[in-house]
Design a protein around this motif. Structure first.
Motif, PDB file in Angstrom:
ATOM      1  N   TYR A  35      -9.775  -3.962  -4.278  1.00  0.00           N
ATOM      2  CA  TYR A  35      -9.934  -2.686  -4.899  1.00  0.00           C
ATOM      3  C   TYR A  35      -9.644  -2.775  -6.209  1.00  0.00           C
ATOM      4  O   TYR A  35      -8.718  -3.525  -6.646  1.00  0.00           O
ATOM      5  N   THR A  36     -10.262  -1.942  -7.094  1.00  0.00           N
ATOM      6  CA  THR A  36      -9.935  -1.592  -8.556  1.00  0.00           C
ATOM      7  C   THR A  36     -10.123  -0.007  -8.850  1.00  0.00           C
ATOM      8  O   THR A  36     -10.314   0.479  -8.005  1.00  0.00           O
ATOM      9  N   THR A  37     -10.245   0.112 -10.135  1.00  0.00           N
ATOM     10  CA  THR A  37     -10.212   1.519 -10.429  1.00  0.00           C
ATOM     11  C   THR A  37     -11.435   1.487 -11.358  1.00  0.00           C
ATOM     12  O   THR A  37     -11.670   0.780 -12.360  1.00  0.00           O
ATOM     13  N   ASP A  38     -12.266   2.993 -11.448  1.00  0.00           N
ATOM     14  CA  ASP A  38     -13.281   2.849 -12.383  1.00  0.00           C
ATOM     15  C   ASP A  38     -12.666   3.579 -13.906  1.00  0.00           C
ATOM     16  O   ASP A  38     -11.291   3.782 -13.663  1.00  0.00           O
ATOM     17  N   ALA A  39     -13.308   3.896 -14.824  1.00  0.00           N
ATOM     18  CA  ALA A  39     -13.124   4.571 -16.026  1.00  0.00           C
ATOM     19  C   ALA A  39     -12.068   5.931 -15.730  1.00  0.00           C
ATOM     20  O   ALA A  39     -11.306   6.170 -16.591  1.00  0.00           O
ATOM     21  N   GLN A  40     -12.285   6.481 -14.641  1.00  0.00           N
ATOM     22  CA  GLN A  40     -11.840   8.035 -14.475  1.00  0.00           C
ATOM     23  C   GLN A  40     -10.510   7.684 -13.465  1.00  0.00           C
ATOM     24  O   GLN A  40      -9.712   8.549 -13.103  1.00  0.00           O
ATOM     25  N   GLY A  41     -10.317   6.455 -13.225  1.00  0.00           N
ATOM     26  CA  GLY A  41      -9.039   6.157 -12.443  1.00  0.00           C
ATOM     27  C   GLY A  41      -9.231   6.251 -10.930  1.00  0.00           C
ATOM     28  O   GLY A  41      -8.391   5.983 -10.214  1.00  0.00           O
ATOM     29  N   THR A  81     -16.483  -5.866  -5.154  1.00  0.00           N
ATOM     30  CA  THR A  81     -17.486  -6.434  -4.223  1.00  0.00           C
ATOM     31  C   THR A  81     -17.651  -5.536  -3.038  1.00  0.00           C
ATOM     32  O   THR A  81     -17.014  -4.513  -2.750  1.00  0.00           O
ATOM     33  N   ASN A  82     -18.865  -5.788  -2.280  1.00  0.00           N
ATOM     34  CA  ASN A  82     -19.034  -4.822  -0.932  1.00  0.00           C
ATOM     35  C   ASN A  82     -19.780  -5.719   0.198  1.00  0.00           C
ATOM     36  O   ASN A  82     -20.754  -5.644   0.504  1.00  0.00           O
ATOM     37  N   HIS A  83     -18.900  -6.793   0.268  1.00  0.00           N
ATOM     38  CA  HIS A  83     -19.435  -7.842   1.494  1.00  0.00           C
ATOM     39  C   HIS A  83     -19.152  -6.925   2.718  1.00  0.00           C
ATOM     40  O   HIS A  83     -20.007  -7.465   3.564  1.00  0.00           O
ATOM     41  N   SER A  84     -18.543  -5.961   2.937  1.00  0.00           N
ATOM     42  CA  SER A  84     -18.321  -5.286   4.196  1.00  0.00           C
ATOM     43  C   SER A  84     -19.568  -4.257   4.451  1.00  0.00           C
ATOM     44  O   SER A  84     -19.744  -3.650   5.302  1.00  0.00           O
ATOM     45  N   GLY A  85     -20.504  -4.205   3.489  1.00  0.00           N
ATOM     46  CA  GLY A  85     -21.612  -3.261   3.553  1.00  0.00           C
ATOM     47  C   GLY A  85     -21.022  -1.762   3.729  1.00  0.00           C
ATOM     48  O   GLY A  85     -21.758  -0.871   4.236  1.00  0.00           O
ATOM     49  N   GLY A  86     -19.906  -1.380   2.916  1.00  0.00           N
ATOM     50  CA  GLY A  86     -19.696  -0.043   2.889  1.00  0.00           C
ATOM     51  C   GLY A  86     -18.970   0.549   3.971  1.00  0.00           C
ATOM     52  O   GLY A  86     -18.800   1.802   4.023  1.00  0.00           O
ATOM     53  N   ILE A  87     -18.594  -0.286   4.873  1.00  0.00           N
ATOM     54  CA  ILE A  87     -17.964   0.170   6.262  1.00  0.00           C
ATOM     55  C   ILE A  87     -16.714  -0.644   6.400  1.00  0.00           C
ATOM     56  O   ILE A  87     -16.471  -1.851   6.581  1.00  0.00           O
ATOM     57  N   LEU A  88     -15.483  -0.065   6.828  1.00  0.00           N
ATOM     58  CA  LEU A  88     -14.134  -0.788   7.106  1.00  0.00           C
ATOM     59  C   LEU A  88     -13.554   0.075   8.256  1.00  0.00           C
ATOM     60  O   LEU A  88     -13.279   0.968   8.123  1.00  0.00           O
ATOM     61  N   GLY A  89     -13.406  -1.065   9.199  1.00  0.00           N
ATOM     62  CA  GLY A  89     -12.634  -0.336  10.488  1.00  0.00           C
ATOM     63  C   GLY A  89     -13.375   0.440  11.153  1.00  0.00           C
ATOM     64  O   GLY A  89     -13.165   1.341  11.861  1.00  0.00           O
ATOM     65  N   GLY A  90     -14.851   0.339  10.921  1.00  0.00           N
ATOM     66  CA  GLY A  90     -15.842   1.458  11.678  1.00  0.00           C
ATOM     67  C   GLY A  90     -16.020   2.740  10.846  1.00  0.00           C
ATOM     68  O   GLY A  90     -16.886   3.546  11.330  1.00  0.00           O
TER      69      GLY A  90
END
Length: 371
Positions: A264-270, A276-285
């Motif tokens: 994780y990081t933060t964007d310009a708005q914090g 990256t998105n190796h998980s395909g947008g889903i973590l722990g279901g």
């Protein structure tokens, strides 16, 4: 026959056979107040209908949808939405010669042994035409998602040995060519490959990729109703799909933890975001707020005109060929089916997730009802 119902709150029940009077779906649990008309649904059905080009079956169907219930004055009413498409161009006589034979790669053998009877006219419920009801329902789910700014988009990423070059990837291109590939060069190469398949009376497999954007974080019901698990079930339920991958899929088996972890990081708005998105947008279901990505592998169309060895109901083997009108490639028409099943799953999870926190319930009901 059990197993024709999908979903928990946003629930669908499909019905009909390939050579019956029609195909349809009943949608229950759709919220009231969504703008909906037949044209909204027809756009999706037109993307999967037969007879579009030489790479699809020549069966000529308008696939015109009728809304039978659940919509009044252009808005959903909250009651069951019933949709029907009448079959117009059945040629059941094409299947007469194989009425007593089990076609290789089809569900003939398994249906006969499960029910003691089968509809040999195009496979009945096991036909790809069954997906028409899914797409009609998926169009309604996409209307719901659009109200929340969520978009589900699928495309063909490979056909046989031909894969798209991601450096040339253009999602708008996917709706401009017959094979729905987001790479014009790959689409041209794939057409040449399919021309050879057609010439040799053969067919090809391929892959469809699907992305869902602007999902909120928090969708998914651990542990047995995870978002990725239900997406996999939804897409795997499409007849010709033999594998479903989320994110990097099977490639994770070759990866290191330091490579596969999405830091994780933060964007310009914090605001937090993933590098990256190796998980395909889903973590722990559960959706993490980034793009959901899945890939479906489709087998080649089993109906080919080559002479094949077929088992008969008499227990003997016979040499025969399959006549009729069949797709040399499934994936180009299956793109919208994958979209629809993903949209149905996401819509259901959105409604389910509304009850996961007390603060969500208070936003809807508060205490005004006590006054």
């Amino acid at each position: 026959m059990a197993g024709s119902v999908f979903g928990t709150i946003f629930k669908i029940s499909t019905w009909g056979e390939s050579h019956g009077k029609g195909i349809g779906v009943v949608i229950d649990g759709c919220p009231a107040g969504i703008p909906l008309c037949e044209e909204d649904i027809q756009v999706y059905l037109d993307r999967r209908k037969p007879g579009q080009n030489k790479y699809t079956t020549a069966r000529s169907e308008s696939d015109a949808v009728e809304i039978m219930s659940g919509v009044f004055e252009g808005l959903t009413t909250g009651t069951p939405i019933s949709l029907i498409v009448h079959n117009k161009d059945q040629r059941s006589k094409d299947y007469g010669p194989i009425a007593e034979l089990y076609r290789p790669g089809h569900a003939d053998f398994t249906y006969d042994h499960k029910y003691g009877f089968r509809d040999y006219r195009g496979g009945g419920r096991s036909s790809g035409r069954e997906t028409l009801g899914r797409v009609a329902a998926g169009a309604v789910a996409c209307k719901l998602l659009a109200e929340l700014g969520i978009e589900v988009k699928a495309y063909v990423s490979s056909i046989g040995p031909v894969s798209i070059d991601r450096s040339r990837m253009d999602l708008d291109e996917a709706e401009k060519n017959a094979l729905r590939m987001p790479d014009a060069v790959a689409a041209e190469e794939a057409q040449k490959y399919l021309d050879q398949c057609i010439k040799s009376l053969d067919s090809s497999g391929g892959t469809v990729e699907c992305i869902a954007t602007n999902l909120p974080a928090g969708l998914g019901e651990p542990v047995f109703e995870k978002l990725d698990a239900n997406l996999a079930k939804a897409v795997m339920s499409i007849g010709a799909v033999k594998a479903v991958e989320i994110g990097d899929g099977t490639e994770v088996a070759k990866s290191l933890g330091s490579q596969n972890n999405d830091c994780y990081t933060t964007d310009a708005q914090g605001k937090p975001k993933k590098a990256t998105n190796h998980s395909g947008g889903i973590l722990g279901g559960i959706s993490d707020g980034t793009t959901v990505f899945l890939r479906a592998s489709f087998k080649p169309t089993p109906s080919i005109a080559q002479t094949q060895t077929m088992l008969g109901r008499d227990g003997a083997c016979h040499e025969s060929s399959i006549h009729g009108r069949h797709d040399p490639i499934i994936v180009s028409r299956a793109v919208v089916v994958v979209e629809s099943m993903a949209a149905l799953t996401i819509a259901d999870h959105l409604l389910l997730s509304m009850a996961s926190r007390m603060e969500h319930i208070k936003k809807i009901y508060g205490t005004d009802h006590l006054k």
